[in-house]
Structure formats: structure tokens, C-alpha cells
Design an enzyme around this catalytic site. Structure first.
Site, mmCIF file in Angstrom:
data_model
loop_
_atom_site.group_PDB
_atom_site.id
_atom_site.type_symbol
_atom_site.label_atom_id
_atom_site.label_comp_id
_atom_site.label_asym_id
_atom_site.label_seq_id
_atom_site.Cartn_x
_atom_site.Cartn_y
_atom_site.Cartn_z
ATOM 1 N N ARG A 91 -23.457 11.895 -31.610
ATOM 2 C CA ARG A 91 -24.829 11.413 -31.798
ATOM 3 C C ARG A 91 -25.327 10.830 -30.487
ATOM 4 O O ARG A 91 -25.264 9.619 -30.272
ATOM 5 C CB ARG A 91 -24.865 10.369 -32.924
ATOM 6 C CG ARG A 91 -26.263 9.954 -33.320
ATOM 7 C CD ARG A 91 -26.223 9.017 -34.521
ATOM 8 N NE ARG A 91 -27.562 8.629 -34.912
ATOM 9 C CZ ARG A 91 -28.279 7.708 -34.274
ATOM 10 N NH1 ARG A 91 -27.790 7.073 -33.236
ATOM 11 N NH2 ARG A 91 -29.500 7.426 -34.700
ATOM 12 N N SER A 121 -28.936 12.858 -44.052
ATOM 13 C CA SER A 121 -29.201 11.442 -44.348
ATOM 14 C C SER A 121 -30.286 11.344 -45.401
ATOM 15 O O SER A 121 -31.326 12.007 -45.276
ATOM 16 C CB SER A 121 -29.711 10.719 -43.093
ATOM 17 O OG SER A 121 -28.724 10.709 -42.118
ATOM 18 N N LYS A 178 -29.271 1.648 -34.586
ATOM 19 C CA LYS A 178 -30.369 2.581 -34.776
ATOM 20 C C LYS A 178 -31.660 1.781 -34.882
ATOM 21 O O LYS A 178 -31.999 1.267 -35.958
ATOM 22 C CB LYS A 178 -30.124 3.393 -36.070
ATOM 23 C CG LYS A 178 -31.101 4.534 -36.217
ATOM 24 C CD LYS A 178 -30.834 5.342 -37.479
ATOM 25 C CE LYS A 178 -31.738 6.537 -37.474
ATOM 26 N NZ LYS A 178 -32.189 6.951 -38.757
HETATM 27 N N1 3NM Z 1 -28.027 6.053 -39.399
HETATM 28 P P1 3NM Z 1 -23.573 0.972 -37.119
HETATM 29 S S1 3NM Z 1 -27.840 3.583 -39.854
HETATM 30 C C1 3NM Z 1 -26.907 6.379 -37.220
HETATM 31 O O1 3NM Z 1 -29.431 4.470 -42.231
HETATM 32 C C2 3NM Z 1 -27.345 5.545 -38.332
HETATM 33 O O2 3NM Z 1 -29.412 6.567 -41.756
HETATM 34 C C3 3NM Z 1 -28.369 5.135 -40.281
HETATM 35 O O3 3NM Z 1 -24.369 2.320 -36.811
HETATM 36 C C4 3NM Z 1 -29.134 5.396 -41.518
HETATM 37 O O4 3NM Z 1 -22.313 1.361 -37.787
HETATM 38 C C5 3NM Z 1 -27.140 4.179 -38.437
HETATM 39 O O5 3NM Z 1 -23.287 0.413 -35.735
HETATM 40 C C6 3NM Z 1 -26.413 3.324 -37.440
HETATM 41 O O6 3NM Z 1 -24.459 0.081 -37.916
HETATM 42 C C7 3NM Z 1 -24.978 3.086 -37.800
#
Ligand code: 3NM
Length: 206
Positions: free
Chosen positions: A29, A101, A130
Site C-alpha cells: 500500500r 474495503s 489513513k
Molecule cells: N484502511 P493502522 S483504516 C489502510 O478503514 C486503512 O478502510 C482503513 O492502519 C479503512 O493499523 C486503514 O495503522 C489504516 O491503523 C490502518
């Protein structure tokens, strides 16, 4: 994970430590501020793919369908703002992994109809990885999705750590997807081993 998610570590070292530690799939990503582009992105993707091959684990690419096809990656993951899941499935064929997603049961149903192999549901908790993520949604949609589509693989995402990952599995997710809990840990190998241990404990009792 992408190169933009690590702090002082080399992203390839972080990935190899995570692979050695026991992650089960890697999603490339390379996105957002400070992300690599062009030739640098391509070379970094190739290096990540080679590491995943060394550990015999799936390497899937977020959003960039053309890159996934060029590298013959194991699959593609798309969000609701990316190319439509239907289009991606047509482009990559039936033998590749397609992840989508989702943020509502309607989106889950649409993902299934487009041929998704799994859905990502999040953000479960607050995330800093994000910037454009929705506000934290908790586990309600995971519970609803697991009840409505019992055989659909679900991964929770967003702010998942060693302290809250069991909640996500108990709600009905089959796995967790996370960036910072491993990528910003001082010892990504140790972080992965500890996460795996905690997840295996909850898997035994659910
Ligand atoms: N997608 P971390 S939250 C890439 O809600 C991503 O669809 C998300 O990173 C969604 O584990 C997210 O550091 C970030 O929180 C995940």
C-alpha cells in the site's frame, strides 16, 4: 504497508521481520504523503514481492491494478473510491485474490456480487495511518456481516493493536489487517509474534 508507514526503519527490514514473525498475507500500500512513485515505487514493489515469495506468502497490491497485473501479484485490494470491484475482477481474472474495503452491509453485498474473496471492514478504531479514513465505527458492521454472510472471510482494519485485536475476532472477523502496530514498533518481529500469540489464544475459544 508502504514505505511511508515506517519511521526510522528500512521498510524492507520491517517487512522481512513481519514475514519471519508470522504475518499471513502482505498488502502493498504505497499511498499518501511521502509515498514512492514511478520507477521507485515499481522497484520497491518488486523487492516486497520477492520477500513475500521467499516466505511463500501472498503479495497483494492496494488500488494499483496495472501494477498488480504487471508484477503478476497474487491479488488486488480496492476501496470504495478506487476502481470498481467488478472492473478489477474482470481485469485480474478469477484466479487472483480480490479484497474490497466496505463500510455498510450494502457495500458488503455489492463486493460479494463483484466477486470479492474477502472484505475489509473499518476503521474499527481510530487510525493515524489513513488521513482520509472515516470516523471509528467499532465492531457493529463486523457483527452484522458475520451474521448475514457466515462463510465470507472478514478482516477488521483501523487502529488495531495487541490490546484490542481480540475484540475484532470475537465480533466475527476472521483476521486483522494492520499497519502501525507492526510498522512503527521498535521490533517488528517481536510485535508480530506477540500479535499472533494473542490472536491464536482468541481463535481457540471462539
Ligand atoms: N484502511 P493502522 S483504516 C489502510 O478503514 C486503512 O478502510 C482503513 O492502519 C479503512 O493499523 C486503514 O495503522 C489504516 O491503523 C490502518
Amino acid at each position: 504497508m508502504g514505505s511511508q508507514n515506517v519511521e526510522e526503519h528500512d521498510p524492507l527490514v520491517v517487512l522481512e521481520e513481519a514475514l519471519r514473525g508470522g504475518i499471513t498475507l502482505f498488502q502493498f500500500r504505497e499511498k499518501g504523503e511521502n509515498a514512492l512513485t514511478g520507477e521507485d515505487k515499481l522497484n520497491f514493489a518488486k523487492a516486497c514481492q520477492a520477500l513475500c515469495k521467499k516466505y511463500h506468502l501472498p503479495f497483494i497490491i492496494n488500488d494499483d491494478v496495472n501494477l498488480a497485473i504487471a508484477l503478476d501479484a497474487d491479488g488486488v485490494h480496492v476501496g470504495q473510491d478506487d476502481a470498481s470491484a467488478n472492473t478489477v475482477r474482470e481485469k485480474i481474472g478469477l484466479n487472483k485474490i480480490l479484497g474490497v474495503s466496505t463500510h455498510s452491509l450494502t457495500e458488503v453485498t455489492a463486493a460479494i456480487n463483484a466477486g470479492a474473496d474477502y472484505v475489509g471492514i473499518g476503521p474499527v478504531f481510530a487510525t493515524t495511518s489513513k488521513p482520509d479514513a472515516n470516523s471509528p465505527a467499532g465492531t457493529t458492521l463486523i457483527e452484522q456481516t458475520a451474521a448475514t454472510y457466515p462463510s465470507l472471510p472478514i478482516v477488521g482494519i483501523g487502529g488495531i493493536t495487541i490490546d484490542n485485536c481480540q475484540t475484532v475476532i470475537r465480533a466475527g472477523a476472521d483476521g486483522v489487517s494492520l499497519i502501525s502496530a507492526i510498522a512503527t514498533h521498535n521490533e517488528p518481529f517481536v510485535a508480530t509474534r506477540q500479535l499472533l500469540h494473542v490472536l491464536q489464544q482468541v481463535a481457540k475459544i471462539t
